[in-house]
Every structure is written in structure tokens, then in C-alpha cells.
Design a protein around this motif. Structure first.
Motif, PDB file in Angstrom:
ATOM      1  N   ALA A 140       0.840  -1.204   0.000  1.00 47.68           N
ATOM      2  CA  ALA A 140       0.000   0.000   0.000  1.00 47.68           C
ATOM      3  C   ALA A 140       0.873   1.251   0.000  1.00 47.68           C
ATOM      4  N   VAL A 182       0.693   0.270  -9.484  1.00 44.69           N
ATOM      5  CA  VAL A 182      -0.559   0.097  -8.738  1.00 44.69           C
ATOM      6  C   VAL A 182      -1.153  -1.281  -9.021  1.00 44.69           C
ATOM      7  N   SER A 208      -1.570  -4.210  -6.141  1.00 47.19           N
ATOM      8  CA  SER A 208      -2.888  -4.787  -5.861  1.00 47.19           C
ATOM      9  C   SER A 208      -2.859  -6.305  -5.999  1.00 47.19           C
TER      10      SER A 208
END
Length: 407
Positions: free
Chosen positions: A305, A386, A390
Motif C-alpha cells: 500500500a 498500482v 494490488s
């Protein structure tokens, strides 16, 4: 980072035939040699952007160069994983060192991108051949009644990757010949290691005919443990996706955030991840495998994150702090996952199960890195990061869940 469990064939005897090095000295020499191989594996990472500027290839090609290395290691493990059990540790290690030297010279003097493919493929072959012989030697030379060989195996790999990337980044940044110096220094280190290989005692007395052992190891799932293997394999997916991304695209992501000393920053990216991965394994080496995954999984998610957020917001300090957190979780999840998976197989099927473990591991490193290269080519590095974060976070969460689903 590789760790392997070896099955000694019938008739093989630990004779420890004479050599100039003692058993204890041989143990630490082999650990240092493995660190040197893994230093070589990450040395090209800070140079990829130079190669891109020099030859004008896309990010997809960059990740393919990394994937070629992973596939070559996998092929070597499947074809030659048990070779040193049959013909001896020293001859296999000598061949691996010579192949590694040739691969370093190919990379050092590469005139075009095709040479990068060839050099990395040969390097992957050499590292794969060396890995099983080194792992077996560490088990042969470790102090009886200890598990020090497995610990040194994992820690040497992590610190070797960290040191290789960091030193290469510094040399590329501050020393003339940015795509030459690092490789030649590694060649020098490997040349110095050859007398050490010749001086170590040979623990394998039995000799099989070469044609009897040069056959692929068939990947196998332990009988009745297919579901358990599938659940535990998510630990490899989570940890090796992270390793593949950081070693291929990580330096480029970091360079986009920092204007000064870009190559040193690129090398530091892999160094932070791998360095904290090695430290976490040292600190938590006595923790149960399932508990290690349960500790490392949430830490990985937190680090991922942070990596995604820092990339979107262009915050380099947050990026490196998140990489340290991610590396901590990555090392622990890898350690726990490998212990669980290798523990599934009975001794007579351990080689086949280890082969399957590495099929999963290197596909987890190679395939996603190429996919991310395609995403970054069309949508940019930020979008690719990203997506990567994820996917890796999802697998980390599944890995933690799997430790509760199967006992």
C-alpha cells in the motif's frame, strides 16, 4: 532467491574426501559463493535504464530480459537439480562458476539488446546449476544437529542480492564504464573463488554414469496433498511477484521520483527490499512456518500500500520506507512458504516436489513481470505499479488465509 531440498541417491556416501579447506571453512566459503552468484543476479538492475536509452527498447523488452533469466534458472533446476548428488559437488560448482564468468563477459561487452538476452539466459543457467550444488554443500558441511545450512542459504541470497544491486548502482553512478566495471569486478571475484572450490572437500563419493542422471525431474504434487500445495503455493505467488517486479521495474520507478544520483537510487531500490528481507529471516528464523506467513503477510500488504501510494504521489522517502516494510514481510513470507511446501513431500518424492515448487516460483516472478512491462509500456509505470501492488497484496492475503484453511 532460491532454496532447495535435495534427495541423496542410493549409494551416495558422505566421504568428505580430502581438500585444503576444513569442513567449517568450506561451509562459510560456500555461503559466500552463493552470495556472489546472487550479487551477479541483481547487478544489471541499475543498468537497465542505460540499456534502454542506448538501444531504444521498450519496458516490455526490459522485463522480458529479466524473465529469460528466471526461465533459464527453472530449466537448469529441472534438468540438473540433482546432478551434484551423482557426480560430486566440486565439478558441478566449477562448471557453474565458469558459465557465470562467461555470462558476465557477455553482459559487459554487449553491443546490442540481443546480447542481454543471451547473457541473462546463460547467467540463469549457471545460477540454477550452482543453486542445487550449493544447497547440498551447505547441508553437507553444516554442523551436525543444526539447521544452519538452510538459514545461511536464505540469508546469503537476500544479502547477496542487496549488495549486488547497491554496489552496481554506486559504480554505475560514480565510476567510468557504467556497464562494464561491475561485471568485471564480479568476474574477478568468481575467478578468485575457483581455487576455493578446488580446495573444498568432496562429500559425494558415489559416481553415477552421466547419461543416467541427465534427465528432467518430473514436477509432482505430493499424493493426497494437492489442495494443501495449491493453498501454500500462494506464498510463492505473493513473494516472487514482489521480487520480480522490484528487480525489473523497481529501479525505473525510483528513478522517476529522484533527480540526483539516479543510478545509485535505482540500485538502492532492490537493496532495501532484499536487505530487509534477509534481516527479517535472521531475526525470525526460529518462528514456526505458518506463523511466519501470518506475520509477514499483513506486513507485505502494508508495504505494498505504501509503495502504490508513494508512486502515485511521487514521494521518494515514502517509497523507500514502504520498500523496507515490504522487504521485511517478503522475507518472512518466503521463508515460511518454502518451509511449508518442502515439508509436504515424503523423502522419496522430494526432488519432484521441489521441481514443482520452482515451476510455480519462477513463473510467479517471470510472467507477472512481463505483464507489468506491457502495462507500463501502454499506461505508464505508475499504473503498472498500482496493478502490481494490488495483485501482490491479494496473493499475500490469500497466503495468510491458507494457513488457517489447512493444518
Amino acid at each position: 532467491m532460491t532454496t532447495t531440498e535435495l534427495v541423496r541417491p542410493r549409494g551416495a556416501v558422505r566421504a568428505f574426501r580430502s581438500g585444503g579447506l576444513s569442513r567449517s571453512a568450506s561451509f562459510w566459503f560456500i555461503g559466500a559463493l552463493y552470495a556472489l552468484f546472487l550479487m551477479a543476479s541483481t547487478a544489471p538492475s541499475p543498468m537497465y535504464s542505460i540499456y534502454q536509452q542506448r538501444w531504444g527498447f521498450t519496458t516490455t523488452v526490459l522485463t522480458e530480459v529479466f524473465a529469460v533469466y528466471a526461465v533459464a534458472i527453472l530449466a537448469a533446476l529441472l534438468l540438473f537439480g540433482s546432478l551434484s548428488d551423482h557426480i560430486g559437488r566440486r565439478p558441478v560448482l566449477l562448471v557453474a562458476v565458469v558459465l557465470e564468468i562467461v555470462s558476465m563477459l557477455l553482459l559487459a561487452f554487449a553491443p546490442a539488446v540481443g546480447w542481454l538476452y543471451a547473457g541473462r539466459a546463460l547467467q540463469g543457467l549457471a545460477t540454477g546449476v550452482a543453486t542445487s550444488a550449493i544447497s547440498g554443500s551447505l547441508l553437507d558441511f553444516q554442523r551436525p544437529g543444526t539447521n544452519r545450512g538452510s538459514l545461511v542459504n536464505g540469508v546469503a541470497a537476500a544479502f547477496g542480492m542487496a549488495l549486488g544491486s547497491l554496489l552496481a548502482g554506486a559504480l554505475v553512478q560514480y565510476v567510468p564504464g557504467p556497464t562494464l566495471t561491475s561485471y568485471l569486478l564480479i568476474v574477478l571475484g568468481l575467478a578468485v573463488a575457483i581455487p576455493g572450490v578446488l580446495a573444498m572437500p568432496e562429500p559425494v563419493a558415489h559416481r553415477s554414469k552421466l547419461r543416467e542422471v541427465l534427465r528432467p525431474q518430473r514436477p509432482t504434487v505430493p499424493a493426497g496433498k494437492g489442495l494443501a500445495f495449491a493453498l501454500m503455493a500462494t506464498t510463492l505467488l505473493a513473494s516472487w511477484i514482489v521480487g520480480g517486479m522490484f528487480m525489473s521495474l523497481g529501479p525505473s520507478v525510483a528513478k522517476g521520483m529522484v533527480h540526483g544520483s539516479p543510478y545509485l537510487i535505482g540500485g538502492a531500490t532492490v537493496a532495501v527490499l532484499a536487505g530487509f528481507g534477509g534481516l527479517s529471516q535472521l531475526v525470525l528464523s526460529g518462528v514456526d512456518a505458518r506463523r511466519a506467513v501470518r506475520i509477514g503477510g499483513p506486513v507485505m500488504v502494508l508495504g505494498l500500500a505504501g509503495v502504490a501510494t508513494s508512486t502515485v504521489e511521487h514521494q521518494p522517502i515514502l517509497f523507500f520506507a514502504a520498500a523496507a516494510v515490504l522487504g521485511t514481510g517478503w522475507g518472512v513470507v518466503f521463508m515460511g512458504g518454502m518451509r511449508m511446501l518442502t515439508g509436504l513431500a515424503s523423502p522419496e518424492h522430494r526432488a519432484g516436489t521441489s521441481a514443482l515448487i520452482y515451476v510455480v516460483a519462477y513463473l510467479s516472478a517471470g510472467v507477472p513481470s512481463v505483464a507489468l512491462g506491457v502495462v507500463s509500456t501502454f499506461f505508464g509505470l505508475t499504473a503498472a505499479t498500482v496493478v502490481f501492488a494490488s495483485a501482490a497484496a491479494l496473493f499475500a492475503a490469500i497466503a495468510v488465509t491458507s494457513t488457517y484453511l489447512h493444518r
